[in-house]
Design an enzyme around this catalytic site. Structure first.
Site, PDB file in Angstrom:
ATOM      1  N   ASN A  98      40.539  48.984  37.491  1.00  0.00           N
ATOM      2  CA  ASN A  98      41.430  47.877  37.847  1.00  0.00           C
ATOM      3  C   ASN A  98      40.702  46.705  38.498  1.00  0.00           C
ATOM      4  O   ASN A  98      41.233  45.598  38.512  1.00  0.00           O
ATOM      5  CB  ASN A  98      42.496  48.466  38.801  1.00  0.00           C
ATOM      6  CG  ASN A  98      43.211  47.427  39.606  1.00  0.00           C
ATOM      7  OD1 ASN A  98      44.148  46.812  39.126  1.00  0.00           O
ATOM      8  ND2 ASN A  98      42.759  47.215  40.843  1.00  0.00           N
ATOM      9  N   TYR A 164      37.997  34.981  31.326  1.00  0.00           N
ATOM     10  CA  TYR A 164      39.001  35.988  31.683  1.00  0.00           C
ATOM     11  C   TYR A 164      39.688  36.516  30.423  1.00  0.00           C
ATOM     12  O   TYR A 164      39.845  37.723  30.227  1.00  0.00           O
ATOM     13  CB  TYR A 164      40.022  35.366  32.647  1.00  0.00           C
ATOM     14  CG  TYR A 164      40.994  36.343  33.259  1.00  0.00           C
ATOM     15  CD1 TYR A 164      40.692  37.000  34.444  1.00  0.00           C
ATOM     16  CD2 TYR A 164      42.215  36.629  32.646  1.00  0.00           C
ATOM     17  CE1 TYR A 164      41.589  37.908  35.012  1.00  0.00           C
ATOM     18  CE2 TYR A 164      43.105  37.530  33.199  1.00  0.00           C
ATOM     19  CZ  TYR A 164      42.793  38.161  34.381  1.00  0.00           C
ATOM     20  OH  TYR A 164      43.678  39.062  34.927  1.00  0.00           O
TER      21      TYR A 164
HETATM   22  P1  NDP Z   1      43.284  41.529  43.818  1.00  0.00           P
HETATM   23  O1  NDP Z   1      42.326  40.402  44.026  1.00  0.00           O
HETATM   24  O2  NDP Z   1      44.454  41.670  44.756  1.00  0.00           O
HETATM   25  O3  NDP Z   1      42.510  42.923  43.794  1.00  0.00           O
HETATM   26  C1  NDP Z   1      41.338  43.094  43.073  1.00  0.00           C
HETATM   27  C2  NDP Z   1      40.428  44.000  43.870  1.00  0.00           C
HETATM   28  O4  NDP Z   1      39.226  44.201  43.098  1.00  0.00           O
HETATM   29  C3  NDP Z   1      39.998  43.371  45.206  1.00  0.00           C
HETATM   30  O5  NDP Z   1      40.041  44.324  46.234  1.00  0.00           O
HETATM   31  C4  NDP Z   1      38.568  42.943  44.924  1.00  0.00           C
HETATM   32  O6  NDP Z   1      37.740  42.947  46.062  1.00  0.00           O
HETATM   33  C5  NDP Z   1      38.127  44.039  43.974  1.00  0.00           C
HETATM   34  N1  NDP Z   1      36.918  43.664  43.253  1.00  0.00           N
HETATM   35  C6  NDP Z   1      36.564  42.432  42.791  1.00  0.00           C
HETATM   36  N2  NDP Z   1      35.347  42.500  42.229  1.00  0.00           N
HETATM   37  C7  NDP Z   1      34.936  43.782  42.339  1.00  0.00           C
HETATM   38  C8  NDP Z   1      33.755  44.464  41.965  1.00  0.00           C
HETATM   39  N3  NDP Z   1      32.731  43.830  41.368  1.00  0.00           N
HETATM   40  N4  NDP Z   1      33.662  45.777  42.230  1.00  0.00           N
HETATM   41  C9  NDP Z   1      34.675  46.428  42.856  1.00  0.00           C
HETATM   42  N5  NDP Z   1      35.797  45.836  43.257  1.00  0.00           N
HETATM   43  C10 NDP Z   1      35.920  44.523  42.999  1.00  0.00           C
HETATM   44  O7  NDP Z   1      43.784  41.378  42.314  1.00  0.00           O
HETATM   45  P2  NDP Z   1      45.000  42.052  41.494  1.00  0.00           P
HETATM   46  O8  NDP Z   1      45.492  43.262  42.181  1.00  0.00           O
HETATM   47  O9  NDP Z   1      45.925  40.980  41.139  1.00  0.00           O
HETATM   48  O10 NDP Z   1      44.229  42.432  40.160  1.00  0.00           O
HETATM   49  C11 NDP Z   1      43.921  43.766  39.783  1.00  0.00           C
HETATM   50  C12 NDP Z   1      43.660  43.788  38.307  1.00  0.00           C
HETATM   51  O11 NDP Z   1      44.833  43.388  37.600  1.00  0.00           O
HETATM   52  C13 NDP Z   1      42.540  42.840  37.858  1.00  0.00           C
HETATM   53  O12 NDP Z   1      41.777  43.464  36.844  1.00  0.00           O
HETATM   54  C14 NDP Z   1      43.299  41.655  37.297  1.00  0.00           C
HETATM   55  O13 NDP Z   1      42.562  40.958  36.335  1.00  0.00           O
HETATM   56  C15 NDP Z   1      44.505  42.375  36.683  1.00  0.00           C
HETATM   57  N6  NDP Z   1      45.639  41.497  36.480  1.00  0.00           N
HETATM   58  C16 NDP Z   1      46.162  40.767  37.521  1.00  0.00           C
HETATM   59  C17 NDP Z   1      47.198  39.892  37.293  1.00  0.00           C
HETATM   60  C18 NDP Z   1      47.778  39.033  38.372  1.00  0.00           C
HETATM   61  O14 NDP Z   1      48.511  38.083  38.027  1.00  0.00           O
HETATM   62  N7  NDP Z   1      47.552  39.307  39.652  1.00  0.00           N
HETATM   63  C19 NDP Z   1      47.773  39.734  35.943  1.00  0.00           C
HETATM   64  C20 NDP Z   1      47.199  40.603  34.948  1.00  0.00           C
HETATM   65  C21 NDP Z   1      46.155  41.434  35.219  1.00  0.00           C
HETATM   66  P3  NDP Z   1      37.529  41.573  46.877  1.00  0.00           P
HETATM   67  O15 NDP Z   1      38.893  41.166  47.368  1.00  0.00           O
HETATM   68  O16 NDP Z   1      36.593  41.953  47.957  1.00  0.00           O
HETATM   69  O17 NDP Z   1      36.970  40.585  45.878  1.00  0.00           O
END
Ligand code: NDP
Length: 257
Positions: A98, A164
């Site tokens: 995720n 993306y």
């Molecule tokens: P958030 O930013 O709330 O959560 C994403 C998490 O991933 C954060 O804790 C972030 O850490 C962590 N992260 C980022 N880069 C890395 C890395 N290299 N290794 C490990 N962890 C990492 O985002 P969402 O919950 O919204 O998104 C979750 C997933 O859902 C993503 O893949 C996103 O693309 C997908 N998604 C989201 C949508 C939306 O509208 N929100 C729509 C469709 C899909 P840190 O905060 O420290 O960067």
């Protein structure tokens, strides 16, 4: 003969789940729901402090949980996180790949190369590295399931987000291929396509951009992380035992037109 219904708390008893990006947004909601349903959960995140806090929150409800720092763009870090999971809870059965980032907004002809590399490394290569190390562990445990977090942008274009969109399309293809390879070994691999969800990922959207995003959803609002978690956890469960290699939307009607 009467059958005893499975209680939600027992649904994932004895199962271990790894959730990447589990400290925030959708990942945190998935981790909470899995823990509530009895799984031992490893919260893996780039930000170790937030991962620790999330795992402590799960433990405070009586769940079995642990945190590990994992950078999904680094295969060695992913390998260490999967090893930690197996060493801590004895096996790996379920994974939610995720972790993801949004990247800046710019047209393809002006998109900064370093941002392309960073978004693709996180959102696509990160899913590959994760499956690369999770799959042998899940097969060794006798089988299980993986959900890869794609997006509505896994099948639709979106102006200004070439990296993306390309990465999320890649996740759908990667999911299908891996599902073909592992179905016979009792591993189901599925992609989820959320619409725009109200999480910290959208933190940089100004009020006008947010209103525009809302207008793209016939439901008239953004989704919640919990709504995505419900679908994800269903797909990981035995109730979804015949679901392999497919892509499932949770998008407030975004993709219906
Ligand atoms: P958030 O930013 O709330 O959560 C994403 C998490 O991933 C954060 O804790 C972030 O850490 C962590 N992260 C980022 N880069 C890395 C890395 N290299 N290794 C490990 N962890 C990492 O985002 P969402 O919950 O919204 O998104 C979750 C997933 O859902 C993503 O893949 C996103 O693309 C997908 N998604 C989201 C949508 C939306 O509208 N929100 C729509 C469709 C899909 P840190 O905060 O420290 O960067």
């Amino acid at each position: 003969m009467s059958t005893t219904p499975t209680t939600p708390a027992a649904e994932f008893a004895g199962r271990t789940a790894l959730v990447t990006g589990g400290a925030s947004g959708i990942g945190l909601a998935v981790a909470r729901l899995l823990a509530t349903a009895g799984a031992a959960v490893v919260v893996a995140d780039y930000d170790e402090e937030s991962a620790r806090k999330a795992a402590a929150q799960l433990e405070s409800t009586g769940a079995r949980a642990a945190a590990v720092r994992m950078d999904v763009t680094d295969p060695a870090s992913v390998e260490a996180g999967v090893r930690f999971t197996v060493e801590t809870f004895g096996a790996l059965h379920l994974a939610v790949n995720n972790a993801g980032i949004a990247g800046p907004s710019a047209p393809t002809g002006a998109y900064p190369v370093e941002d392309w590399d960073r978004v693709v490394a996180t959102n696509l290569s990160g899913v590959f590295y994760s499956m690369r190390h999770e799959l042998p562990a899940i097969v060794a445990a006798g089988g299980g399931a993986i959900v890869n977090m794609s997006s509505i942008l896994g099948t639709n274009g979106f102006a200004g987000s070439p990296a993306y969109v390309a990465a999320k399309h890649g996740v759908v293809g990667l999911t299908k291929s891996a599902a073909l390879e592992y179905a016979a070994q009792n591993v189901r691999i599925i992609a989820v396509g959320p619409g725009f969800i109200d999480t910290p990922l959208l933190r940089n959207a100004d009020p006008q951009a947010r209103e525009h995003l809302i207008s793209l959803h016939p439901a008239g609002r953004l989704g919640t992380a919990e709504e995505v978690a419900e679908l994800t956890v269903f797909l990981l469960s035995e109730k979804a035992s015949f679901i392999h290699g497919s892509y499932h939307l949770v998008d407030g009607g975004y993709s219906a037109p």
